[in-house]
Design a protein around this motif. Structure first.
Motif, mmCIF file in Angstrom:
data_model
loop_
_atom_site.group_PDB
_atom_site.id
_atom_site.type_symbol
_atom_site.label_atom_id
_atom_site.label_comp_id
_atom_site.label_asym_id
_atom_site.label_seq_id
_atom_site.Cartn_x
_atom_site.Cartn_y
_atom_site.Cartn_z
ATOM 1 N N PRO A 269 0.820 -1.220 0.000
ATOM 2 C CA PRO A 269 0.000 0.000 0.000
ATOM 3 C C PRO A 269 0.848 1.263 0.000
ATOM 4 N N LYS A 270 0.245 2.336 -0.527
ATOM 5 C CA LYS A 270 0.902 3.640 -0.672
ATOM 6 C C LYS A 270 1.565 4.126 0.619
ATOM 7 N N GLU A 271 0.887 3.869 1.745
ATOM 8 C CA GLU A 271 1.379 4.358 3.043
ATOM 9 C C GLU A 271 2.708 3.723 3.414
ATOM 10 N N ARG A 272 3.053 2.606 2.776
ATOM 11 C CA ARG A 272 4.317 1.941 3.111
ATOM 12 C C ARG A 272 5.390 2.197 2.051
ATOM 13 N N VAL A 273 5.189 3.271 1.275
ATOM 14 C CA VAL A 273 6.181 3.655 0.262
ATOM 15 C C VAL A 273 6.703 5.038 0.627
#
Ligand code: ACO
Length: 325
Positions: A269-273
């Protein structure tokens, strides 16, 4: 083999900032095009007279301080760069002298945007095998010096900066797995054609603007997505992990669309990039390391977290690394 980890970090970004609005005055482009196609809003650029070693030195000083080490404690200095102060000697030698790292061997690594991952992979082996105790790995670039400011296809993409880490033995965690790769058959789609032994500098090479970086961006885009995806899969498999184990992926920052396409393929997910492309553009070998420095400084990386570095660039080369923080 010893466990090896990052025990100090530091970055330096030059003060001057070039915004997309500034670029609109230089070439036929728009903030809207640059933002939607790349995710970049601004980039840092060196002042006249500032060279790669100047940025590298400031980042290195911070990393050493952060690691609580003195220059004399260093056994190895590696500088990943494709924009050295001069073709030779190495930027690493200049840093060795400026720091006063009397006991350190020093050399440069030319692996473009994957240079920092190549660098920590090489340094790790020296420390793991007890040849050296402490290594400084720097990613530093002044891409503005090889950017054609008349070419809108490339000049909107790049920035200048440097990041550095100190690697030493750690008791827990550290580098779990590294993976490096290369496909030299695609040298032609991203390179700097003149100034080397193939095309030494002449008035004609200067007139033909051959001392600037040339890139077939469109062709690279798909290769970048597939290669970064495969590199991440391979390095995690080597580590005996899956993507659900990864707390944060810190990718090379060439294009936000490339990064998000890779994350989507990997199911991350985006939050982990982690992204710093909006503020820094593509800084080649300095991108992954400065993003790492900023993620740590912002508290986005905590002790015990699993982070994944994933980089791709000219060569073509790629590298990925799994680290337990
Ligand atoms: N402003 C406005 N229009 C532009 C600009 C600009 N700055 N640049 C290109 N265009 C135009 C083109 O001329 C083209 O117009 P046309 O359709 O009339 O011919 C149109 O925009 C589309 O151009 P593309 O090149 O197809 O645009 P794309 O969506 O592929 O984006 C980009 C270009 C951003 C370069 C992208 O392809 C990319 O990021 N590629 C990968 C880069 C990469 O990963 N490099 C490796 C690492 S870098 C290193 O190792 C140093």
């Amino acid at each position: 083999m010893k466990k090896v980890g990052i025990v100090g970090l530091g970055e330096y970004l030059p003060e001057k900032i070039l915004t997309n609005a500034d670029l609109e005055k230089i070439v036929d482009t728009s903030d809207e095009w640059i933002t939607t196609r790349t995710g970049i809003k601004e980039r840092h650029l060196v002042q006249e007279g500032q060279a790669t070693s100047d940025l590298a030195f400031l980042a290195a000083q911070k990393a050493l301080k952060n690691a609580n080490l003195k220059p004399e404690d260093l056994d190895l200095i590696l500088v990943a760069t494709i924009t050295p102060d001069m073709p030779f000697p190495a930027v690493a030698a200049i840093i060795q002298d400026k720091l006063g790292a009397k006991h350190a061997a020093a050399f440069d690594i030319s692996a473009a945007c994957a240079g920092f991952v190549y660098g920590i992979s090489v340094a790790e082996k020296f420390i793991a095998s007890s040849v050296y105790k402490n290594a400084l790995v720097i990613g530093a670039e002044t891409l503005s010096s090889v950017t054609d400011w008349q070419d809108r296809n490339t000049c909107v993409l790049f920035g200048d900066g440097a990041g550095a880490v100190v690697l030493s033995e750690v008791k827990k965690g550290g580098i779990i797995s590294t993976y490096l790769g290369c496909d030299g058959s695609k040298v032609g789609i991203l390179n700097l054609p003149a100034g080397g032994s193939r095309n030494p500098a002449t008035t004609e090479t200067v007139r033909n603007r051959q001392h600037y970086l040339k890139m077939q961006g469109n062709e690279l885009f798909k290769i970048a997505v597939n290669t970064m995806t495969e590199a991440a899969q391979t390095v995690l498999k080597q580590a005996g992990m899956t993507f659900s184990d990864v707390d944060l992926i810190i990718p090379h920052q060439a294009n936000e669309r490339i990064i998000m396409a890779v994350a989507k393929k990997l199911g991350i997910p985006k939050e982990r990039v982690y992204l710093n492309i909006e503020r820094c553009g593509n800084m080649s070998s300095a991108s992954t390391v400065t993003a790492l420095c900023e993620a740590v400084e912002e508290g986005k990386v905590k002790k015990g977290d699993i982070i994944l570095l994933d980089a791709f660039g000219a060569g073509l080369v790629w590298g990925a690394c799994v680290i337990e923080w």
